[in-house]
Design a protein around this motif. Sequence first.
Motif, mmCIF file in Angstrom:
data_model
loop_
_atom_site.group_PDB
_atom_site.id
_atom_site.type_symbol
_atom_site.label_atom_id
_atom_site.label_comp_id
_atom_site.label_asym_id
_atom_site.label_seq_id
_atom_site.Cartn_x
_atom_site.Cartn_y
_atom_site.Cartn_z
ATOM 1 N N SER A 33 0.871 -1.182 0.000
ATOM 2 C CA SER A 33 0.000 0.000 0.000
ATOM 3 C C SER A 33 0.898 1.219 0.000
ATOM 4 O O SER A 33 1.807 1.304 0.809
ATOM 5 N N VAL A 34 0.621 2.122 -0.887
ATOM 6 C CA VAL A 34 1.498 3.285 -0.998
ATOM 7 C C VAL A 34 0.685 4.560 -0.841
ATOM 8 O O VAL A 34 -0.269 4.802 -1.570
ATOM 9 N N PHE A 35 1.038 5.339 0.173
ATOM 10 C CA PHE A 35 0.433 6.649 0.377
ATOM 11 C C PHE A 35 1.469 7.684 -0.047
ATOM 12 O O PHE A 35 2.636 7.546 0.256
ATOM 13 N N PHE A 36 1.011 8.719 -0.700
ATOM 14 C CA PHE A 36 1.965 9.766 -1.013
ATOM 15 C C PHE A 36 1.272 11.114 -1.151
ATOM 16 O O PHE A 36 0.064 11.184 -1.343
ATOM 17 N N ALA A 37 2.035 12.153 -0.960
ATOM 18 C CA ALA A 37 1.462 13.494 -0.995
ATOM 19 C C ALA A 37 2.412 14.418 -1.738
ATOM 20 O O ALA A 37 3.621 14.211 -1.749
ATOM 21 N N ASP A 38 1.826 15.418 -2.339
ATOM 22 C CA ASP A 38 2.601 16.412 -3.074
ATOM 23 C C ASP A 38 3.228 17.374 -2.077
ATOM 24 O O ASP A 38 2.535 18.099 -1.385
ATOM 25 N N ILE A 39 4.539 17.327 -1.983
ATOM 26 C CA ILE A 39 5.205 18.219 -1.026
ATOM 27 C C ILE A 39 6.073 19.231 -1.767
ATOM 28 O O ILE A 39 6.996 19.797 -1.195
ATOM 29 N N THR A 40 5.725 19.419 -3.048
ATOM 30 C CA THR A 40 6.521 20.333 -3.859
ATOM 31 C C THR A 40 6.643 21.697 -3.184
ATOM 32 O O THR A 40 7.728 22.255 -3.075
ATOM 33 N N LYS A 41 5.496 22.160 -2.697
ATOM 34 C CA LYS A 41 5.496 23.485 -2.056
ATOM 35 C C LYS A 41 6.424 23.506 -0.868
ATOM 36 O O LYS A 41 7.185 24.435 -0.663
ATOM 37 N N ARG A 42 6.310 22.436 -0.057
ATOM 38 C CA ARG A 42 7.101 22.395 1.153
ATOM 39 C C ARG A 42 8.589 22.340 0.818
ATOM 40 O O ARG A 42 9.399 23.026 1.445
ATOM 41 N N VAL A 43 8.917 21.515 -0.170
ATOM 42 C CA VAL A 43 10.325 21.402 -0.550
ATOM 43 C C VAL A 43 10.832 22.756 -1.022
ATOM 44 O O VAL A 43 11.918 23.197 -0.641
ATOM 45 N N LYS A 44 9.983 23.410 -1.814
ATOM 46 C CA LYS A 44 10.383 24.745 -2.284
ATOM 47 C C LYS A 44 10.540 25.701 -1.109
ATOM 48 O O LYS A 44 11.487 26.479 -1.044
ATOM 49 N N ALA A 45 9.549 25.578 -0.181
ATOM 50 C CA ALA A 45 9.594 26.450 0.993
ATOM 51 C C ALA A 45 10.854 26.167 1.805
ATOM 52 O O ALA A 45 11.506 27.082 2.308
ATOM 53 N N ASP A 46 11.192 24.861 1.908
ATOM 54 C CA ASP A 46 12.403 24.487 2.639
ATOM 55 C C ASP A 46 13.625 25.127 2.004
ATOM 56 O O ASP A 46 14.490 25.656 2.693
ATOM 57 N N LYS A 47 13.636 25.067 0.677
ATOM 58 C CA LYS A 47 14.763 25.659 -0.036
ATOM 59 C C LYS A 47 14.836 27.149 0.273
ATOM 60 O O LYS A 47 15.903 27.701 0.525
ATOM 61 N N GLN A 48 13.616 27.724 0.227
ATOM 62 C CA GLN A 48 13.551 29.154 0.477
ATOM 63 C C GLN A 48 14.018 29.478 1.889
ATOM 64 O O GLN A 48 14.721 30.452 2.120
ATOM 65 N N LEU A 49 13.610 28.573 2.797
ATOM 66 C CA LEU A 49 13.981 28.757 4.188
ATOM 67 C C LEU A 49 15.496 28.698 4.346
ATOM 68 O O LEU A 49 16.089 29.469 5.091
ATOM 69 N N LYS A 50 16.084 27.760 3.584
ATOM 70 C CA LYS A 50 17.534 27.635 3.647
ATOM 71 C C LYS A 50 18.192 28.913 3.128
ATOM 72 O O LYS A 50 19.154 29.410 3.710
ATOM 73 N N LEU A 51 17.614 29.414 2.026
ATOM 74 C CA LEU A 51 18.127 30.664 1.479
ATOM 75 C C LEU A 51 17.966 31.780 2.493
ATOM 76 O O LEU A 51 18.859 32.597 2.704
#
Lengths: 146, 848
Positions: B474-492
């Motif tokens: 069983s595979v659950f997954f979610a779109d975390i594109t925003k979060r990853v981008k936000a993380d990148k932004q946070l790193k910046l």
Amino acid sequence: MLTYLIDDDPVSLFLTEHMLRLEGFMAPILAFAGAEEALAHLLPRLATNPPGLIFLDLNMPVMDGWGFLDALAPHASALQDGCRIYLLTSSLALVDTEKARDHALVHGIIHKPLDEETIRAVVLKKTRTQLAAAPAVGARSSRGEA
Amino acid sequence: MSTSEELRILKTMVSFSPDLICALSPEGRFRHVSDACQRALGYNTTEMIGKHFSDIIHPDDSTTALEKFLDACGRAEPVGFESRCLCKDGQEVHIAWSALRAAADELLICVGRDVTQQRHATQQAREQEIQHRTIIEHGFDMVGLVNEQGVFTYAGGATQHTIGYRPEEMVGHSAFDFVHPDDLAMVESYFALLATQAVISIPDFRFRTASGEWRWLETTLNAYLQDATKIFVVNSRDITERRLSCLVHTEREQRLQVLFDSDSALAAFQTADGLVLDANPALLAFLKKEKQEILNRPLVDFLPAEIRPLISQMHLEMAHGAKVQFETKVQFEGEKEKIMKATKTPLMVDGELIGVYCTMQDVTEITTAQRLIKQQAAQLTMVMESINDAFFSIDHEWKLTYLNTEAERLLGISREGALGISFWSLFSEEVDGICHQHYQKAIATGETVQFEVYFEREKLWLEVKAYPFAEGLSVFFADITKRVKADKQLKLMALVARGTDNGVVITDAQGRTEWVNDAFTKQTGYGLDEVRGRVPGSVLQGPETDPVTLSYIQERMQQHRPFSATILNYKKSGKKLWFAMDITPIHNDAGQLTQFVTIQQDITFRKEVEASQAAMTQDLYRQNRDLQQFTYVISHNLRAPLANALGLATVLTKMDKNGEVFATALTHLRQSMVQADDVLKDLNLVLSIRDKKDMQAMEPLALKDVCQQAINNLEEALHECDGKVVLNVEDQLMTRGNRAYLYSIFYNLLSNSIKYRSEERTLQVDIVCCTGAHGGPTITFTDNGSGFDMFKAGSDVFQLYKRFHTNQRGRGIGLFLVKTHVEAMGGKIEVTSEVNFGTRFTIHLDKR
């Protein structure tokens, strides 16, 4: 024509009275050292023996000239025709001049000292508009003399 | 009769005899033959004479025939033998010979008879017997003969084949010896019946075989009379196989019966017409009937009326030989509504309906359960669809078995086109990719895996959780594109935060510090270790931090929206620090508040500039106000005596110089000039206080000393009016300021008290100096004088040249000076007064 002089400065009262007399002003003159005294004298006589002319100083302790006018305001109708009130002040402040022009009870403002020409204009019962202009002339000439 | 006669007769007899009569020479050649020879063999007499005996004998028989011939030659009596002879046309004929040597001569007389037909008949009989025997021996039946005692006299047929005994092993033995002891009595009783019956059948009994095992036999005995003795033909058949199959059959029947009887379903056998042939106990119990009550009656008679049409319908459908089944709701009297499942199975023999097997089952619970399961399945689907996460499942062959809408959306595939298809054929580019590796690991280890992966095809970052289970994954997954981008932004952002001159504080949702940048430390003096886990405000705020600002910040933080505020903080060193703060709440994907990021700019310098600007503005305002005051002073207080002087000067010229009035006017003139001079002096004094304010030396002053000095200097005036001063000064109470000013304050207040004392009572002044709430000295100066009307005086109390009494000669400068002096020393003054009661001044000075 009964005339009231209201001024806390005795020198000023002395001077005004003698100037009027010297110019031949024969009517009775009542001098008051404070506005409250004058008011106390005037109010009971409004109907019977009101003054025809009042020279009112502005700068007085306790009740100043404006206070006196405010106190008279309720009785304006009784005074309207028979009594002319002139502000006689040493103040050159523009505020006072403007305020005097707009005040219904005030016929004019005269800057001290009172001089012959002004006395003549006031006593000869010039029209109100002429009178309003006269003190300015008088003031200018007084300064010129000084 | 004569000899010739006799000879002629004899010749004739020989001639007509049907037998072949021949005379042969000792060498075996025919000398005389009868006419019968031609009839039998086809050769005429001439042809026969001279032939050798062996010429007509079948080659196979010739040896035997020759022996017999020689034998006959040597004997006196006839020798008989049979041999096949060959006719002229080649046919074989059987001839029975009788050979006799005539005593007198050497000739051998042979009489032959054609026995061909007899021989053929015998041959046929023999062949027939062989056939019979073959049939018997190879048939199923064993055949034997027993005598009245049951002893075998013959055994044949399939005996040996079937039970293994050779005939001689049975003949002479009693048949009963072979019977199973358990069956013996039965067999004997049947055998006894033969006394009266010609035929008996003995049913199944066991018979011992040659190998010792028991076989089941079925036997028929027929009685015959032979030579006046009763014998019995025994016909037996091995029925072991049938018997066994029969047993099996019986067992099966029994089994079916048990099934039928113990079936919890309601079951009945019906005729093709629907009559009940049998009903199982469950049905009887259900209908509350005895079996007799319903046998041979239509089953529908016992069922509720509303389902009878349905049953009839079923019956029709089933007539074609198909099994029918249906479910229906049934309301039996006095019971809850039930869901019954009925099945009708036709029993067809040779295409004809001969009976019906009917079962009914209460499936209320099952149906309810099934409905529940369906509902649950529907719910599950709904749940799968409603979860925000995308979800799919794959089986062990990587085939997609389920896919929810979100998964369709994120993966860009449709359920119709994807279900049952291998995941890796749908996403061939992902083979051996990160997903593949993780899924394989999950399946291999049976443990859940979780990972983040970039899904190239849809340009999405996905967070994936895969749970292995028995059927696959069983595979659950979610779109975390925003979060990853936000993380990148946070790193910046963090990078920026490190580099900026502005302080940056990151707190958790509760406002506790998680991180500060170096600039923060530079600004405040606090390192990350000192503030981590603490609310920044608790570290930075101090006594003068505005509570209104604090509550504003609190309020705005609750709203979870970015805002700005300016606040006074304190450095670690205690130095004041003004911050302009931009506070931004950070939310996670679920919209939950996770952090606050605060950027604070040190605006202390700006604040200082602002403060000095405000002070300057205040100063300018005061200067301006003073200027106005001066204008007023000049127009009234300075010009009044001058105007008087001017007027008097004019008047004097017109008066009698010797008159009394002239002297008065002259006095007034002088008085006016003095007055003008006083005003000029006052103005000078006031201006000098104002100008020197910033330059004057501030010295420590003992309040008691200065006050006492003022009192001493007014001693005379006080004495004149019997006035009394009560001085009460706290020990060692000091202030910081100009001695002359403080003296002026006490002096002016006290001289005012004397000047405006009440005529009705002796003056009393109470002066109290103590440390006030603000930390500096507070002076209360109270008299019992005439007082003034607070309402009328309004804001003019401390104004220059404002007077409130007409009976005393005051210039209206005293209180103005008091106020000016108090303010010049950085203090404040207030007044309360009541007419005819007294006045109280309250002065707050700076400490020391």
